[in-house]
Scaffold this motif. Sequence first.
Motif, PDB file in Angstrom:
ATOM      1  N   ILE A  51      65.941  25.593 -33.203  1.00  0.00           N
ATOM      2  CA  ILE A  51      65.927  26.020 -34.608  1.00  0.00           C
ATOM      3  C   ILE A  51      64.630  26.743 -34.927  1.00  0.00           C
ATOM      4  N   GLU A  52      64.760  27.858 -35.639  1.00  0.00           N
ATOM      5  CA  GLU A  52      63.594  28.652 -36.017  1.00  0.00           C
ATOM      6  C   GLU A  52      63.795  29.150 -37.442  1.00  0.00           C
ATOM      7  N   LEU A  53      62.856  28.883 -38.313  1.00  0.00           N
ATOM      8  CA  LEU A  53      62.923  29.365 -39.693  1.00  0.00           C
ATOM      9  C   LEU A  53      62.378  30.791 -39.728  1.00  0.00           C
ATOM     10  N   SER A  54      63.253  31.741 -40.046  1.00  0.00           N
ATOM     11  CA  SER A  54      62.851  33.147 -39.946  1.00  0.00           C
ATOM     12  C   SER A  54      63.093  33.952 -41.219  1.00  0.00           C
ATOM     13  N   GLY A  55      64.058  33.548 -42.055  1.00  0.00           N
ATOM     14  CA  GLY A  55      64.504  34.405 -43.143  1.00  0.00           C
ATOM     15  C   GLY A  55      65.693  35.242 -42.692  1.00  0.00           C
ATOM     16  N   VAL A  56      66.053  36.237 -43.487  1.00  0.00           N
ATOM     17  CA  VAL A  56      67.246  37.033 -43.208  1.00  0.00           C
ATOM     18  C   VAL A  56      66.863  38.407 -42.673  1.00  0.00           C
ATOM     19  N   LEU A  57      67.844  39.051 -42.023  1.00  0.00           N
ATOM     20  CA  LEU A  57      67.670  40.453 -41.648  1.00  0.00           C
ATOM     21  C   LEU A  57      67.444  41.259 -42.918  1.00  0.00           C
ATOM     22  N   ASP A  58      66.418  42.063 -42.928  1.00  0.00           N
ATOM     23  CA  ASP A  58      66.049  42.739 -44.165  1.00  0.00           C
ATOM     24  C   ASP A  58      65.355  44.038 -43.827  1.00  0.00           C
ATOM     25  N   GLU A  59      66.130  44.983 -43.315  1.00  0.00           N
ATOM     26  CA  GLU A  59      65.540  46.237 -42.858  1.00  0.00           C
ATOM     27  C   GLU A  59      66.286  47.405 -43.477  1.00  0.00           C
ATOM     28  N   GLY A  60      65.602  48.510 -43.618  1.00  0.00           N
ATOM     29  CA  GLY A  60      66.176  49.647 -44.306  1.00  0.00           C
ATOM     30  C   GLY A  60      67.272  50.345 -43.533  1.00  0.00           C
ATOM     31  N   ALA A  61      67.896  51.285 -44.236  1.00  0.00           N
ATOM     32  CA  ALA A  61      68.981  52.060 -43.648  1.00  0.00           C
ATOM     33  C   ALA A  61      68.467  52.949 -42.524  1.00  0.00           C
ATOM     34  N   ILE A  62      69.355  53.280 -41.614  1.00  0.00           N
ATOM     35  CA  ILE A  62      69.045  54.281 -40.602  1.00  0.00           C
ATOM     36  C   ILE A  62      68.976  55.636 -41.312  1.00  0.00           C
ATOM     37  N   PRO A  63      67.858  56.352 -41.211  1.00  0.00           N
ATOM     38  CA  PRO A  63      67.784  57.647 -41.897  1.00  0.00           C
ATOM     39  C   PRO A  63      68.933  58.560 -41.476  1.00  0.00           C
ATOM     40  N   ARG A  64      69.621  59.112 -42.464  1.00  0.00           N
ATOM     41  CA  ARG A  64      70.717  60.022 -42.160  1.00  0.00           C
ATOM     42  C   ARG A  64      70.153  61.291 -41.535  1.00  0.00           C
ATOM     43  N   PRO A  65      70.861  61.827 -40.541  1.00  0.00           N
ATOM     44  CA  PRO A  65      70.366  63.043 -39.894  1.00  0.00           C
ATOM     45  C   PRO A  65      70.359  64.223 -40.861  1.00  0.00           C
ATOM     46  N   GLY A  66      69.473  65.140 -40.620  1.00  0.00           N
ATOM     47  CA  GLY A  66      69.408  66.355 -41.421  1.00  0.00           C
ATOM     48  C   GLY A  66      69.184  67.553 -40.515  1.00  0.00           C
ATOM     49  N   ASN A  67      69.676  68.682 -40.944  1.00  0.00           N
ATOM     50  CA  ASN A  67      69.514  69.928 -40.186  1.00  0.00           C
ATOM     51  C   ASN A  67      68.227  70.596 -40.636  1.00  0.00           C
ATOM     52  N   GLU A  68      67.211  70.618 -39.786  1.00  0.00           N
ATOM     53  CA  GLU A  68      65.902  71.140 -40.178  1.00  0.00           C
ATOM     54  C   GLU A  68      65.965  72.626 -40.501  1.00  0.00           C
ATOM     55  N   ARG A  69      66.754  73.366 -39.743  1.00  0.00           N
ATOM     56  CA  ARG A  69      66.879  74.801 -40.042  1.00  0.00           C
ATOM     57  C   ARG A  69      67.512  75.007 -41.414  1.00  0.00           C
ATOM     58  N   LEU A  70      68.553  74.206 -41.706  1.00  0.00           N
ATOM     59  CA  LEU A  70      69.195  74.286 -43.015  1.00  0.00           C
ATOM     60  C   LEU A  70      68.223  73.880 -44.108  1.00  0.00           C
ATOM     61  N   ARG A  71      67.490  72.791 -43.883  1.00  0.00           N
ATOM     62  CA  ARG A  71      66.545  72.320 -44.897  1.00  0.00           C
ATOM     63  C   ARG A  71      65.506  73.395 -45.208  1.00  0.00           C
ATOM     64  N   ALA A  72      64.958  73.992 -44.143  1.00  0.00           N
ATOM     65  CA  ALA A  72      63.938  75.017 -44.340  1.00  0.00           C
ATOM     66  C   ALA A  72      64.505  76.225 -45.083  1.00  0.00           C
ATOM     67  N   GLY A  73      65.745  76.606 -44.733  1.00  0.00           N
ATOM     68  CA  GLY A  73      66.362  77.744 -45.406  1.00  0.00           C
ATOM     69  C   GLY A  73      66.618  77.474 -46.875  1.00  0.00           C
ATOM     70  N   LEU A  74      67.114  76.271 -47.182  1.00  0.00           N
ATOM     71  CA  LEU A  74      67.366  75.920 -48.582  1.00  0.00           C
ATOM     72  C   LEU A  74      66.057  75.797 -49.357  1.00  0.00           C
ATOM     73  N   ALA A  75      65.028  75.268 -48.711  1.00  0.00           N
ATOM     74  CA  ALA A  75      63.735  75.154 -49.384  1.00  0.00           C
ATOM     75  C   ALA A  75      63.211  76.538 -49.768  1.00  0.00           C
ATOM     76  N   THR A  76      63.399  77.510 -48.882  1.00  0.00           N
ATOM     77  CA  THR A  76      62.983  78.881 -49.192  1.00  0.00           C
ATOM     78  C   THR A  76      63.803  79.446 -50.342  1.00  0.00           C
ATOM     79  N   THR A  77      65.119  79.210 -50.302  1.00  0.00           N
ATOM     80  CA  THR A  77      65.996  79.678 -51.368  1.00  0.00           C
ATOM     81  C   THR A  77      65.623  79.065 -52.711  1.00  0.00           C
ATOM     82  N   LEU A  78      65.313  77.792 -52.704  1.00  0.00           N
ATOM     83  CA  LEU A  78      64.982  77.083 -53.946  1.00  0.00           C
ATOM     84  C   LEU A  78      63.649  77.548 -54.510  1.00  0.00           C
TER      85      LEU A  78
END
Length: 389
Positions: free
Chosen positions: A167-194
């Motif tokens: 037995i080990e007192l640890s608490g619960v799993l409590d970790e963030g979401a897996i970052p969703r993938p993003g297209n860097e080329r798309l991001r850079a292009g949209l950032a320029t457009t914006l």
Amino acid sequence: MGDGIERATGPAGDTYRRPPGGDLVWIHRAPETDVDALSALLSRLRAEDDGLDFIVTGSGPDMPDLSLQVAAPPDSAAGARAFLDKWDPSLLVWMRGRFLSSVLNETDHRHIPRLLVEADAAALGSMRKSWLGGGPRSSVRGFHHVLAADAEAVARLRRAGLDDSKIELSGVLDEGAIPRPGNERLRAGLATTLGGRPVWFAPGVEPEEIPLIGEAHRKAIRHAHRLLLVVGPKTSESGPALAELLDALGFPAALRSEGFDPTEECKAIIADDPDEIGTWYRLAPITFMGGSVGSGSTRSPLEPAALGSAVLHGPSTGIWEPAFRRLKRAGASRQAASAAELGARVVEMLAPDSTAALAHAAWQEISSGAIVTNRVMELIRDTLDTAGA
């Protein structure tokens, strides 16, 4: 089907075959299990060992395609045998409690090691007189190791006869979401457009939310006239309907799936390509959780938080209540219930200091739970290594 076992959902389905030399880990989750935390655990295990496969049983929101989701076996000897004949797992990780004694006994007969994670007092609440007999009590004793969520769970496990060394007192799993993938080329292009335009992103929006979101946008652009609203529909098919609703409110909104980029004159756009969600999280300093002024948030707030977008939401958190509660506790989100309040919150959060503070608090909260995840990973690796020795 006569064996009472439903077919798997996921990329492999009925055609599943364990990779040569690989291990299949069976995880039985509870309704309270944090899907983001469990997904992060599976992702990290898979990154360390691509020979690992996972099946997940139990109720709760759908898991990402890191595992096969299958129906839990009925709590009978025949049901357990049919399930284990089909899947033949190398290890069972049971979460919380609420044991199926026949299933656990059958895993013992087959010498399948099992771990209990997030054992909590509420789930173990039936461990009173009924646990003094042989069935449930021997089920508890059969766990190789237990991570308890609270001190009361430790006490109940001891009363059930589990040795302190397990037995080990640890608490619960409590970790963030897996970052969703993003297209860097798309991001850079949209950032320029914006061109530096302020953006707020609302993914997973339901049609009935558009009047409130649209009115909030109208109020917000009085203070930030270049502000762009990016609406992600709950389903891609509802994109045209949302565009019509926004048009009726005076915000003609083109569809990203038709190749439209936001022009300077454009005040709203429909991001109806689900593959772009991660890109918009990276571009938008504010994310309003769609569904949260409707039937319940359609996405986890930890998704934008993991990518540095400040979280704004309505009162209907839905199945993601634990994640919203975490961010609120950490001072890492803001809530609004009316159009006026939502518009004011957007303006307030457009201030760089405000979004930076929220994003930093969210990142600290998401990162703080890795200790328990690390311990579960260690136990799974060690147990598989011992079983395979």
